[in-house]
Design a protein around this motif. Structure first.
Motif, PDB file in Angstrom:
ATOM      1  N   GLN A 163      18.380   6.816  -3.644  1.00 54.45           N
ATOM      2  CA  GLN A 163      19.480   5.910  -3.427  1.00 54.45           C
ATOM      3  C   GLN A 163      20.342   6.235  -2.127  1.00 54.45           C
ATOM      4  O   GLN A 163      20.623   5.294  -1.324  1.00 54.45           O
ATOM      5  CB  GLN A 163      20.271   5.753  -4.733  1.00 54.45           C
ATOM      6  CG  GLN A 163      19.569   5.522  -5.988  1.00 54.45           C
ATOM      7  CD  GLN A 163      18.834   4.016  -5.895  1.00 54.45           C
ATOM      8  OE1 GLN A 163      19.379   3.070  -5.323  1.00 54.45           O
ATOM      9  NE2 GLN A 163      17.909   3.854  -6.523  1.00 54.45           N
ATOM     10  N   GLY A 164      20.764   7.310  -2.087  1.00 53.12           N
ATOM     11  CA  GLY A 164      21.323   7.842  -0.906  1.00 53.12           C
ATOM     12  C   GLY A 164      20.762   7.400   0.377  1.00 53.12           C
ATOM     13  O   GLY A 164      21.585   6.738   1.265  1.00 53.12           O
ATOM     14  N   LEU A 165      19.615   7.991   0.695  1.00 53.50           N
ATOM     15  CA  LEU A 165      18.772   7.569   1.986  1.00 53.50           C
ATOM     16  C   LEU A 165      18.582   6.327   2.077  1.00 53.50           C
ATOM     17  O   LEU A 165      18.602   5.647   3.280  1.00 53.50           O
ATOM     18  CB  LEU A 165      17.552   8.489   2.094  1.00 53.50           C
ATOM     19  CG  LEU A 165      17.682  10.134   2.007  1.00 53.50           C
ATOM     20  CD1 LEU A 165      16.550  10.875   2.110  1.00 53.50           C
ATOM     21  CD2 LEU A 165      18.474  10.468   3.114  1.00 53.50           C
ATOM     22  N   TRP A 166      18.246   5.548   0.978  1.00 56.67           N
ATOM     23  CA  TRP A 166      18.115   4.219   0.953  1.00 56.67           C
ATOM     24  C   TRP A 166      19.324   3.367   1.514  1.00 56.67           C
ATOM     25  O   TRP A 166      19.231   2.578   2.337  1.00 56.67           O
ATOM     26  CB  TRP A 166      17.719   3.555  -0.425  1.00 56.67           C
ATOM     27  CG  TRP A 166      17.269   2.000  -0.526  1.00 56.67           C
ATOM     28  CD1 TRP A 166      16.847   1.421   0.735  1.00 56.67           C
ATOM     29  CD2 TRP A 166      17.718   1.030  -1.169  1.00 56.67           C
ATOM     30  NE1 TRP A 166      16.621   0.021   0.196  1.00 56.67           N
ATOM     31  CE2 TRP A 166      17.311  -0.125  -0.976  1.00 56.67           C
ATOM     32  CE3 TRP A 166      18.401   1.181  -2.590  1.00 56.67           C
ATOM     33  CZ2 TRP A 166      17.583  -1.172  -1.676  1.00 56.67           C
ATOM     34  CZ3 TRP A 166      18.946   0.154  -3.114  1.00 56.67           C
ATOM     35  CH2 TRP A 166      18.224  -0.953  -2.824  1.00 56.67           C
ATOM     36  N   VAL A 220      10.521   9.247   1.103  1.00 63.16           N
ATOM     37  CA  VAL A 220       9.524   8.257   1.423  1.00 63.16           C
ATOM     38  C   VAL A 220       9.944   6.787   0.684  1.00 63.16           C
ATOM     39  O   VAL A 220       9.890   5.783   1.411  1.00 63.16           O
ATOM     40  CB  VAL A 220       8.097   8.604   1.080  1.00 63.16           C
ATOM     41  CG1 VAL A 220       7.114   7.432   1.029  1.00 63.16           C
ATOM     42  CG2 VAL A 220       7.717   9.822   1.634  1.00 63.16           C
ATOM     43  N   PHE A 221      10.245   6.755  -0.569  1.00 65.77           N
ATOM     44  CA  PHE A 221      10.569   5.606  -1.274  1.00 65.77           C
ATOM     45  C   PHE A 221      11.939   4.926  -0.568  1.00 65.77           C
ATOM     46  O   PHE A 221      12.035   3.666  -0.548  1.00 65.77           O
ATOM     47  CB  PHE A 221      10.799   5.749  -2.743  1.00 65.77           C
ATOM     48  CG  PHE A 221       9.618   5.711  -3.743  1.00 65.77           C
ATOM     49  CD1 PHE A 221       8.845   4.468  -3.799  1.00 65.77           C
ATOM     50  CD2 PHE A 221       9.181   6.809  -4.291  1.00 65.77           C
ATOM     51  CE1 PHE A 221       7.833   4.367  -4.587  1.00 65.77           C
ATOM     52  CE2 PHE A 221       7.995   6.830  -5.109  1.00 65.77           C
ATOM     53  CZ  PHE A 221       7.140   5.520  -5.212  1.00 65.77           C
ATOM     54  N   ALA A 222      12.690   5.604  -0.192  1.00 69.79           N
ATOM     55  CA  ALA A 222      13.949   4.987   0.407  1.00 69.79           C
ATOM     56  C   ALA A 222      13.535   4.255   1.840  1.00 69.79           C
ATOM     57  O   ALA A 222      14.016   3.098   1.961  1.00 69.79           O
ATOM     58  CB  ALA A 222      14.757   6.508   0.972  1.00 69.79           C
ATOM     59  N   GLY A 251       0.875  -1.162  -0.252  1.00 70.29           N
ATOM     60  CA  GLY A 251       0.231   0.216  -0.038  1.00 70.29           C
ATOM     61  C   GLY A 251       0.777   1.222  -0.084  1.00 70.29           C
ATOM     62  O   GLY A 251       0.522   2.243  -0.745  1.00 70.29           O
ATOM     63  N   LEU A 252       1.927   1.335   0.741  1.00 70.69           N
ATOM     64  CA  LEU A 252       2.905   2.393   0.770  1.00 70.69           C
ATOM     65  C   LEU A 252       3.708   2.578  -0.431  1.00 70.69           C
ATOM     66  O   LEU A 252       3.585   3.812  -1.085  1.00 70.69           O
ATOM     67  CB  LEU A 252       3.650   2.209   1.925  1.00 70.69           C
ATOM     68  CG  LEU A 252       3.349   2.299   3.208  1.00 70.69           C
ATOM     69  CD1 LEU A 252       4.410   2.225   4.477  1.00 70.69           C
ATOM     70  CD2 LEU A 252       2.855   3.512   3.713  1.00 70.69           C
TER      71      LEU A 252
END
Length: 326
Positions: free
Chosen positions: A205-208, A48-50, A24-25
């Motif tokens: 990509q960095g935050l992930w 948010v995606f991270a 869902g997210l």
């Protein structure tokens, strides 16, 4: 005791709910991405995606350990689905992670401490040359900045593994990784202008990478390392090299259950929600046998990691001191 309390039994409703929430997210993030369009607010969407990608990776981790289903095929299906969503080769990661579990913190056999940019033992620091030697000198300062590259490293290693046929299902994995890359890049560059697209990818990509690194680093980094000279039984090999993180259920969610690292290493197929219930049993078992059981708070764990990296880099920063030190 663990079996008698049913802690090895599968928790399918838990994982069904977890995957539904994650799905869902992910879907909400995709809708927000399309609705916002070519806007700088997409930086928030990238962040948010991270977080969502890391939660998806946690499910892939659990599938790799067969925590979700008894059937290997069912777990592998879930793992491959989450692999294509995150752009990681599931087969490569499972093989690498199994080697880690077999020999945690072993300087010759654990791939998780064979990182070119860092040195986790004195022997590793002594082999560094050129730029890598300079990085090892100041690795405590560089540790968190380097984590921003972790997501990219996972993608690159995945692609290398499937192209070199290190994965049994390399044809399937090539198709999955290609699909992820095409859809991801096409969506970003079709919706966003080139500059915003590059910024989106860098932030995402960095935050992930930082989130993934911060979830996995406290587990073993800064704990005792082993060599070929160390002969430990399974219990001691797993417990003495692992560190638990204290905290609430929020910490359980934030770290994907990896905060119960000792229990996870002793019972890798135990479903994630059961690790909390096994913790007291394992702690009492180790204490009764005089076996050191390491646990601390989240921030304290990062401090221990940084102190260890700083100490390992010290001989490179002060070679004259290291030569005179016994």
């Amino acid at each position: 005791m663990i079996k008698q309390r049913g802690l090895l039994k599968r928790r399918r409703p838990y994982y069904a709910a977890k995957m539904a929430v994650n799905g869902g997210l992910f879907a909400a993030g995709c809708v927000a991405f399309v609705v916002l369009g070519d806007s700088w607010w997409q930086v928030v969407t990238a962040a948010v995606f991270a977080g969502v990608f890391t939660q998806l990776a946690f499910i892939g981790h659990d599938a790799g350990h067969r925590q979700i289903f008894r059937s290997r095929r069912a777990n592998d299906l879930v793992g491959h689905v989450h692999g294509v969503l995150t752009g990681i080769s599931y087969g490569w990661w499972v093989g690498k992670h199994r080697r880690h579990h077999a020999n945690p913190n072993h300087e010759d056999a654990d791939p998780d401490i064979e990182i070119r940019a860092l040195a986790f033992t004195a022997r590793q620091s002594g082999t560094k040359r050129g730029v890598l030697r300079w990085m090892a000198k100041y690795q405590a300062l560089l540790f968190f900045p380097l984590l921003t590259l972790e997501g990219i490293v996972l993608h690159v290693c995945s692609i290398q593994a499937v192209l070199q046929r290190e994965v049994k299902t390399h044809r399937v994995e090539i198709a999955l990784l290609s699909a992820h890359m095409v859809v991801y890049l096409a969506a970003v560059f079709l919706v966003l202008s080139p500059l915003k697209a590059v910024v989106f990818i860098a932030v995402h990509q960095g935050l992930w990478g930082v989130y993934m690194g911060c979830a996995f680093a406290p587990n073993h980094k800064g704990m005792p390392t082993l060599s070929a000279a160390d002969k430990l039984d399974f219990l001691r090999k797993q417990v003495l090299t692992s560190r638990n993180i204290r905290g609430s259920r929020f910490v359980d969610f934030l770290l994907g259950g990896l905060n119960y690292q000792i229990e996870h290493h002793l019972f890798p197929s135990m479903p994630r929600p059961n690790l909390r219930h096994a913790q007291q049993l394992v702690h009492e078992f180790c204490t009764s046998r005089g076996l050191s059981y390491s646990q601390c708070g989240l921030l304290s764990s990062y401090a221990q990691v940084l102190r260890h990296l700083h100490a390992i880099g010290a001989p490179l920063r002060h070679p004259s001191v290291s030569r005179t030190t016994p």
